[in-house]
Design a protein around this motif. Structure first.
Motif, short mmCIF file in Angstrom:
data_model
loop_
_atom_site.label_atom_id
_atom_site.label_comp_id
_atom_site.label_asym_id
_atom_site.label_seq_id
_atom_site.Cartn_x
_atom_site.Cartn_y
_atom_site.Cartn_z
N ASP A 83 -6.49 -4.88 -1.00
CA ASP A 83 -6.21 -5.86 0.05
C ASP A 83 -7.03 -5.46 1.28
OD1 ASP A 83 -5.12 -7.90 1.56
OD2 ASP A 83 -3.24 -6.85 1.96
N ILE A 84 -8.05 -6.26 1.61
CA ILE A 84 -8.98 -5.94 2.69
C ILE A 84 -8.40 -6.45 4.01
CG2 ILE A 84 -11.32 -6.28 3.56
CD1 ILE A 84 -12.10 -6.95 0.60
N GLY A 85 -8.12 -5.53 4.94
CA GLY A 85 -7.48 -5.92 6.20
C GLY A 85 -6.02 -6.24 5.95
N THR A 86 -5.28 -5.26 5.46
CA THR A 86 -3.93 -5.51 4.95
C THR A 86 -2.91 -5.86 6.03
OG1 THR A 86 -2.30 -4.67 3.36
CG2 THR A 86 -3.14 -3.10 5.00
N GLY A 87 -3.17 -5.47 7.30
CA GLY A 87 -2.23 -5.80 8.37
C GLY A 87 -0.87 -5.15 8.14
N ASN A 88 0.17 -5.98 8.04
CA ASN A 88 1.52 -5.45 7.83
C ASN A 88 1.84 -5.14 6.37
OD1 ASN A 88 1.92 -8.00 6.74
ND2 ASN A 88 3.15 -8.75 8.45
N GLY A 89 0.88 -5.40 5.47
CA GLY A 89 1.05 -5.03 4.07
C GLY A 89 1.99 -5.91 3.27
N VAL A 90 2.42 -7.03 3.81
CA VAL A 90 3.40 -7.86 3.12
C VAL A 90 2.85 -8.44 1.81
CG1 VAL A 90 4.78 -9.99 3.30
CG2 VAL A 90 4.71 -8.39 5.22
N LEU A 91 1.56 -8.78 1.78
CA LEU A 91 0.98 -9.28 0.54
C LEU A 91 1.11 -8.24 -0.57
CD1 LEU A 91 -0.65 -11.19 -1.25
CD2 LEU A 91 -2.73 -10.28 -0.19
N LEU A 92 0.88 -6.98 -0.26
CA LEU A 92 0.99 -5.91 -1.25
C LEU A 92 2.44 -5.78 -1.75
CD1 LEU A 92 -1.28 -3.23 0.42
CD2 LEU A 92 -1.83 -4.63 -1.57
N SER B 114 2.40 -1.08 8.11
CA SER B 114 2.51 -1.35 6.68
C SER B 114 3.21 -0.20 5.95
CB SER B 114 1.12 -1.61 6.07
OG SER B 114 0.25 -0.53 6.28
N GLU B 115 3.04 1.03 6.43
CA GLU B 115 3.76 2.16 5.85
C GLU B 115 5.26 2.03 6.05
OE1 GLU B 115 0.37 5.70 6.17
OE2 GLU B 115 1.80 5.38 7.80
N LYS B 116 5.65 1.57 7.23
CA LYS B 116 7.08 1.40 7.52
C LYS B 116 7.67 0.25 6.70
CE LYS B 116 7.24 3.61 12.03
NZ LYS B 116 8.11 4.69 11.49
N VAL B 117 6.89 -0.82 6.55
CA VAL B 117 7.34 -1.95 5.72
C VAL B 117 7.47 -1.48 4.27
CG1 VAL B 117 6.74 -4.24 4.84
CG2 VAL B 117 6.37 -3.69 7.26
N ARG B 118 6.48 -0.71 3.79
CA ARG B 118 6.52 -0.16 2.44
C ARG B 118 7.77 0.70 2.23
NH1 ARG B 118 1.99 4.24 1.08
NH2 ARG B 118 3.17 5.26 2.75
N GLU B 119 8.08 1.54 3.22
CA GLU B 119 9.25 2.42 3.12
C GLU B 119 10.53 1.60 3.08
OE1 GLU B 119 11.40 5.99 5.72
OE2 GLU B 119 9.48 5.15 6.35
#
Length: 247
Positions: A85-94, A118-123
Motif C-alpha cells: 500500500d503506497i502512501g498508507t496513511g492511517n493504514g485502514v485499507l490494510l 497506522s501502527e496504533k490502528v493496527r494495534e
C-alpha cells in the motif's frame, strides 16, 4: 495521501487551457504535494486517535476499499500474495485487506506520523502481522521489492501537486513502481486528479492497462462524468531497455 476531490472534469490545481504535453506541468503547485503538509495533517490525526480513538478519513470513501478487494477476489489473487500500500496513511485499507484474508501486507508512508497512526490502528484492530515502514516511495530502500500487488489511493495525485519538479517526481514514481513490483504484477490506482487517458500516458512505459474499475458517476450542468478514476495496470515483462526509457 490524497488531493481534493474533482468536480465536473475541472480538477483542483489544473492549469487553464488544453491538457498537458510531455514534460509540461499539468497542475498548479499546492501544499497538498508537500511532506510538511502531510506531517502536520497526520500529527493532528494521531492526536485525535489518541484522544477519541478515531482513525481519521478514508480517502475516496469506503467504496474505494470495497472496489479494490472485490477486484482481488474476482481475480482469485492468492491471499498470501505480497501486497504494498503506497502512501498508507492511517493504514485502514490494510486492515480491511487483512479482514478479507490477505496475509502478506506492507504499508509505507514518508510521514513518520502517518506510520505511528497506522501502527496504533493496527494495534487496536489486533492485526500485528501487517508490516508498516517509514519509506519515501521516490527513494525506496533495497528491501522494498518483490510485490505482486501495489495499491495507490491518492499518493500519485499528491506527488503531482509537488511544487518542486513534479514532472521529475512523477517519472521517478514510475521507476520506483517498476523496481518494487514484480513483472506481470498488478498496480491498482485510484485518482481524483487524473483522467483515464492521462494515466495511460503517465504509465505508458512499463505497464499496460487491464481494466477500468467502475466508480460513482455524477451529473453537472448536463454533463455526466466521474469524480474518481480507478484503473488496474499490469507490469510488462522486463526488457533490458524498459527502465532506460524512463530517464
Amino acid at each position: 495521501m490524497a488531493a481534493a476531490m474533482a468536480v465536473a472534469g475541472e480538477r483542483p490545481g489544473r492549469s487553464a487551457g488544453p491538457g498537458p504535453g510531455r514534460g509540461e506541468e499539468p497542475f498548479s503547485p499546492s501544499v497538498l504535494g508537500t511532506r510538511e503538509h502531510w506531517d502536520a495533517a497526520y500529527e493532528r490525526e494521531l492526536q485525535t486517535f489518541q484522544d477519541i480513538g478515531d482513525a481519521g478519513e478514508i480517502w475516496f470513501g469506503e467504496e474505494s476499499m470495497v472496489r479494490i478487494i472485490k477486484w482481488l477476489e474476482k481475480q482469485r489473487v492468492p491471499h498470501d500474495s505480497p501486497v504494498l500500500d503506497i502512501g498508507t496513511g492511517n493504514g485502514v485499507l490494510l486492515i480491511e485487506l487483512a479482514k478479507s484474508g490477505y496475509t502478506n501486507l506492507t504499508g509505507i508512508d514518508y510521514s513518520p506520523s502517518a506510520i505511528q497512526l497506522s501502527e496504533k490502528v493496527r494495534e487496536k484492530e489486533g492485526m500485528s502481522d501487517i508490516k508498516l515502514k517509514v519509506e519515501d516511495f521516490l527513494a525506496p530502500s533495497d528491501e522494498l521489492s518483490g510485490f505482486e500487488i501495489c495499491i495507490d489511493k491518492g499518493t500519485f495525485d499528491a506527488i503531482s501537486l509537488n511544487p518542486d519538479n513534479a514532472v521529475g517526481k512523477r517519472k521517478q514514481y514510475v521507476r520506483s513502481l517498476c523496481s518494487v513490483l514484480k513483472p506481470e504484477g498488478f498496480f491498482l490506482i485510484t485518482s481524483c486528479n487524473w483522467t483515464k487517458e492521462e494515466l495511460l500516458n503517465e504509465f505508458r512505459e512499463g505497464f499496460e492497462i487491464l481494466e477500468e474499475l467502475p466508480t460513482p458517476k455524477f451529473c453537472f450542468g448536463g454533463r455526466i462524468g466521474n469524480s474518481v478514476t480507478a484503473l488496474v495496470f499490469q507490469r510488462k515483462k522486463v526488457r533490458p531497455s524498459i527502465l532506460d526509457k524512463l530517464d
